[in-house]
Structures are given as structure tokens and as C-alpha cells.
Design a protein around this motif. Structure first.
Motif, short mmCIF file in Angstrom:
data_model
loop_
_atom_site.label_atom_id
_atom_site.label_comp_id
_atom_site.label_asym_id
_atom_site.label_seq_id
_atom_site.Cartn_x
_atom_site.Cartn_y
_atom_site.Cartn_z
N LYS A 176 0.83 -1.22 0.00
CA LYS A 176 0.00 0.00 0.00
C LYS A 176 0.86 1.26 0.00
O LYS A 176 0.69 2.13 -0.85
N SER A 177 1.77 1.33 0.97
CA SER A 177 2.57 2.55 1.10
C SER A 177 3.41 2.78 -0.15
O SER A 177 3.58 3.92 -0.60
N THR A 178 3.94 1.70 -0.70
CA THR A 178 4.76 1.85 -1.90
C THR A 178 3.93 2.40 -3.05
O THR A 178 4.37 3.31 -3.77
#
Ligand SMILES: Nc1ncnc2c1ncn2[C@@H]1O[C@H](COP(=O)(O)OP(=O)(O)OP(=O)(O)O)[C@@H](O)[C@H]1O
Ligand SMILES: [Mg+2]
Length: 441
Positions: A176-178
Motif C-alpha cells: 500500500k505505502s509503496t
């Protein structure tokens, strides 16, 4: 970095509403690990209002989370502060920011204090309440301008428009963060506002100095790390929205990134439980489900003639269960969702987007007629390919007997290859052309 900063600095005071009339004070009569009870003020207070609590050497602020005839329940922003019985309590109004265009490039706390050691933050003229209201539905501009994100799989299968709100749903560690950081590079925005809620401290610097680095000059980053109190974590997305709304009202096109809304929901749950609300769905109190749409609705197009807030929210789905109540509530409010799949990440295919499970409700505004037909066809081939995965593994597939399946087996691996995009790979320029080239090759 947090404890000292939570002191009531001048900047925070400047953001508090002036409360006119007579100053009425109360006092703390009960102290628990999660909340305080204040006597003598409850008739003057309103739910959600701030209270300033006087200590010997400084003041701390808390929020009114419950009112009854016996007094007010207040949750302090810094739960580690040693507040004793009898401490004075004063009304402090609603918390607001006074953002300034020079906040671009800065990192601030959820209470509006600088975290980057670059000196104090200049204050602007407009007062933006942290719990602001979404624009009136009938006066909102319509969404119509397509957006190129540079992430191939999104631009092809779930394309975005300016002013759209999109969720990225996945279990922990699926990317998600990537993916958010890849979207943060997206061109076509005047300002990027990033709210990092409950992240690990390590990830904050990685995010700032890694993928966001080229865009730092146009990004305002609001940070509340996982070690901060639930009150501060709950405030961080609201603070991000207040800053985004400021730039939107100046006519700018803003990209808001919130990582993650789930941690906001967790914080809202902690606050609601301390206020004595019952837990109704997997430990979540009812107010969490009304707070979520109120928060998410603030993003989107502004009033006619102002700018817009396009928003991407990450949502951690509990134990990979995409139907958990918070994920469900968020999915229902947004204009699209991208689902990341652990099985795809395990195959090393990044971004691990589950194409068939992802939807952009505004895609038809972006695709041309031919593109829509092409995507419909590709989705049906992918569906065929995935449905027959086990059958093919068991040797039950003979080429030549089913034309569509033959086509799927020939084309889908090429599509998957074309969609691979590492975090630091250059943004895609024309996703359809790149896909066509990959399939032909
Ligand atoms: N586009 C990508 N290219 C290469 N590797 C990736 C990509 N996306 C994710 N990964 C890999 O997946 C790992 C986890 O990614 P990430 O931290 O973005 O997940 P997350 O869903 O935000 O996790 P958490 O739920 O813990 O916040 C990364 O460390 C990286 O190795
Ligand atoms: Mg993450």
C-alpha cells in the motif's frame, strides 16, 4: 520528538478559536489512563470542543468526548502527561490551522507544529478548522478532468479523475505505502498533502527522503507516528484535510494522500470507547462509522470556481478480510477502490493489484469508446485465465479446443509483464501505447 512538542506552544494557541465572553474555569476531578473528568464546565462545553488543562509549568489540551450532568469527559492529546486532581481546566474552542503557502516543503505535526527543524511556521490569514465541513453537495463542481497517475496498472484499469477519491485496500505488507508513494510523484497537481497516520517512525523518513524527495518542494507532510496518542493520530488526517482545503480554496489542484485511514479508525475507536460508547462491530463504536464518511467527504471537488482535492486513502484490511466493517464503510464512500492481493505480491508481481477486484467509478469519463472496449475484453481474458489456473496446472487444458482460452493463455502473461512497475521505475507516459507494444512484442 513528540513529548516536548505537545506542549501548548504559541503556534497551537494561535490556532485555537478565541472564546469570548466570561472565562469560566473548571477542575479535574477524576484521572484514568485513558480519560479525565472535569467538573464545573460541562454546561459551557460542546462535544468536540477543546479544553486547556493548566499544569504547573505549562498547559496541555484535550478534547471533550462526552458530556453529562456530572461533568465532562476529556481526552488529553498527550496521555503521558501527569495531570492531577484539581488541575484547572479552561474552554479553548475548536482547533484550527492557519496554513500558509510557505508550508509547502515542510513537515508538521497533527497539532500544527514544525517537525523538520526548519524554524517556526508562518501563519496565513485564513483559519481552517480541523473538523471542517465538506462543501455543500449541490454547489460542488463536477468531476470531469482525467488524470494520468504514471502507474500503468491504474491508468489502464482503474483510471482516475481530478477530484476523485480512491482507496487502496490490502492486508499488511502487500504494498500500500509503496503504491501511494508512486502516486505521490503524479504530475498535474499544484500541491501534494501527505498525512502519515500511525506509521512506524522509520517509514516516515524513508517516505520523505525516498519517493517523495523530488516532490518535497510542493508537499506538506503531516505526521503522527504510531507511538503518539489516539487523539493525535485521529487528528492527523483531519489536519491533512484542513491544509488541503486551504490550498483548494486558493484554486489549486491538490493531491491528498492518507496512509492509513484504518489507523484513523482505530484511533477514533479508542476515543469512542473512552467516551463510554458501546462496541458494535468488531470492537468499533457507532461513531467511528459516522466519522469516516464525514472525513472522506471533505476530499473531492470544491465549490465551483475553487480547486479540487483528489485523494488516495490506504486501507489496511484486517487479516486480509476485505469485508471487515471498516473496509466496507470506507469502500462505500469512495469513488473507487484498488485491491492489492497477497498472492500476487508473493509471485513478485508489483504493484500487486487485483485487476478484477478493483474498480474506478469514474473510469468512463477517462476512457475513449475504443479503450473501454479494449479494457472490457482484457478483463474478460484475465478472468478466463485466473478461473482456469488450477485446471491448467492439473493438465486439463489442451490448446485448440477453446479459442478464448487460447487467447487468454497467450496474452494475459504479457499483460501481467507489461503492468510490472517497480517503486523507483519511471512513471509511465502513455499506458495504452506501452501495453499495446508489450502485447505485440
Ligand atoms: N512496486 C513495488 N516494487 C517493488 N517492491 C514492492 C513494490 N510494492 C511493494 N513492494 C514490496 O513490498 C514490501 C511492503 O510494501 P509496503 O511497505 O508498501 O506495504 P504496506 O502494505 O504499506 O505495509 P504495511 O501494512 O505494513 O504498512 C516492500 O518492502 C517491498 O519490498
Ligand atoms: Mg504501509
Amino acid at each position: 520528538m513528540t513529548n516536548a512538542l505537545l506542549k501548548l506552544h504559541d503556534e497551537v494557541l494561535a490556532g485555537l478559536e478565541e472564546v469570548p465572553l466570561v472565562r469560566v474555569g473548571g477542575s479535574v476531578c477524576e484521572v484514568t489512563p485513558t480519560y479525565l473528568r472535569v467538573n464545573g464546565l460541562s454546561q459551557h462545553l460542546r462535544l468536540g470542543e477543546r479544553v486547556s488543562l493548566q499544569l504547573a509549568d505549562r498547559a496541555v489540551i484535550g478534547e471533550v468526548v462526552r458530556l453529562d450532568t456530572g461533568g465532562a469527559t476529556v481526552k488529553p492529546f498527550d496521555e503521558r502527561t501527569a495531570i492531577g486532581i484539581g488541575a484547572e481546566a479552561w474552554r479553548a474552542g475548536a482547533l484550527a490551522f492557519r496554513p500558509h503557502s510557505s508550508w509547502k516543503g515542510r513537515v508538521i505535526s497533527a497539532l500544527g507544529l514544525p517537525l523538520d527543524g526548519k524554524g517556526s511556521l508562518p501563519l496565513g490569514e485564513w483559519r481552517m478548522p480541523l473538523d471542517g465541513e465538506p462543501p455543500d453537495a449541490m454547489s460542488r463542481a463536477r468531476i470531469e478532468k482525467p488524470l494520468r497517475t504514471g502507474v500503468r496498472v491504474i491508468d489502464l484499469f482503474t483510471p482516475m479523475c481530478q477530484g476523485q477519491r480512491l482507496g487502496i485496500f490490502a492486508g499488511s505488507g502487500v504494498g500500500k505505502s509503496t503504491l501511494l508513494s508512486m502516486l505521490a510523484r503524479c504530475e498535474g497537481f499544484d500541491t501534494v498533502v501527505v498525512a502519515l497516520v500511525g506509521e512506524r517512525g522509520r517509514e516516515v523518513r524513508e517516505f520523505l527522503e525516498g519517493p517523495l524527495a523530488p516532490n518535497r518542494h510542493r508537499a506538506v507532510v503531516v505526521v503522527a507516528t504510531s507511538d503518539e496518542s489516539a487523539m493525535v493520530r485521529r487528528l492527523a488526517p483531519q489536519a491533512g484535510l484542513a491544509v488541503a482545503e486551504y490550498f483548494r480554496d486558493r484554486g489549486e489542484s491538490v493531491l491528498l494522500i492518507v496512509d492509513s485511514v484504518t489507523r484513523y479508525a482505530h484511533a477514533a475507536r479508542d476515543v469512542a470507547l473512552a467516551a463510554g460508547e458501546p462496541a458494535v462491530a468488531r470492537g468499533y463504536a457507532p461513531s467511528v462509522f459516522s466519522a469516516l464518511p464525514r472525513l472522506l467527504e471533505r476530499a473531492g471537488p470544491g465549490l465551483e470556481g475553487t480547486g479540487s482535492i483528489s485523494a488516495v486513502f490506504s486501507v489496511l484490511v484486517d487479516g486480509d478480510d476485505h469485508n471487515d466493517p471498516v473496509a466496507d464503510a470506507i469502500r462505500g464512500t469512495l469513488d473507487g477502490h484498488i485491491v492489492l492481493d497477497r498472492a500476487i505480491a508473493d509471485q513478485g508481481r508489483f504493484p500487486a493489484v487485483n485487476i478484477l477486484g478493483s474498480v474506478s467509478r469514474l473510469a468512463d469519463l477517462v476512457w475513449s469508446h475504443d479503450q473501454r472496449e479494449l479494457i472490457r475484453k482484457l478483463r474478460s481474458l484475465i478472468s478466463r485465465f485466473e478461473d482456469t489456473r488450477d485446471l491448467r496446472l492439473l493438465g486439463g487444458y489442451t490448446p485448440g479446443s477453446d479459442h478464448e482460452l487460447d487467447q487468454a493463455v497467450a496474452v494475459v502473461p504479457k499483460i501481467y509483464d507489461a503492468l510490472r512497475q517497480l517503486a523507483d521505475a519511471p512513471p509511465s507516459r502513455d499506458a495504452f501505447a506501452e501495453l499495446a507494444q508489450a502485447i505485440r512484442g
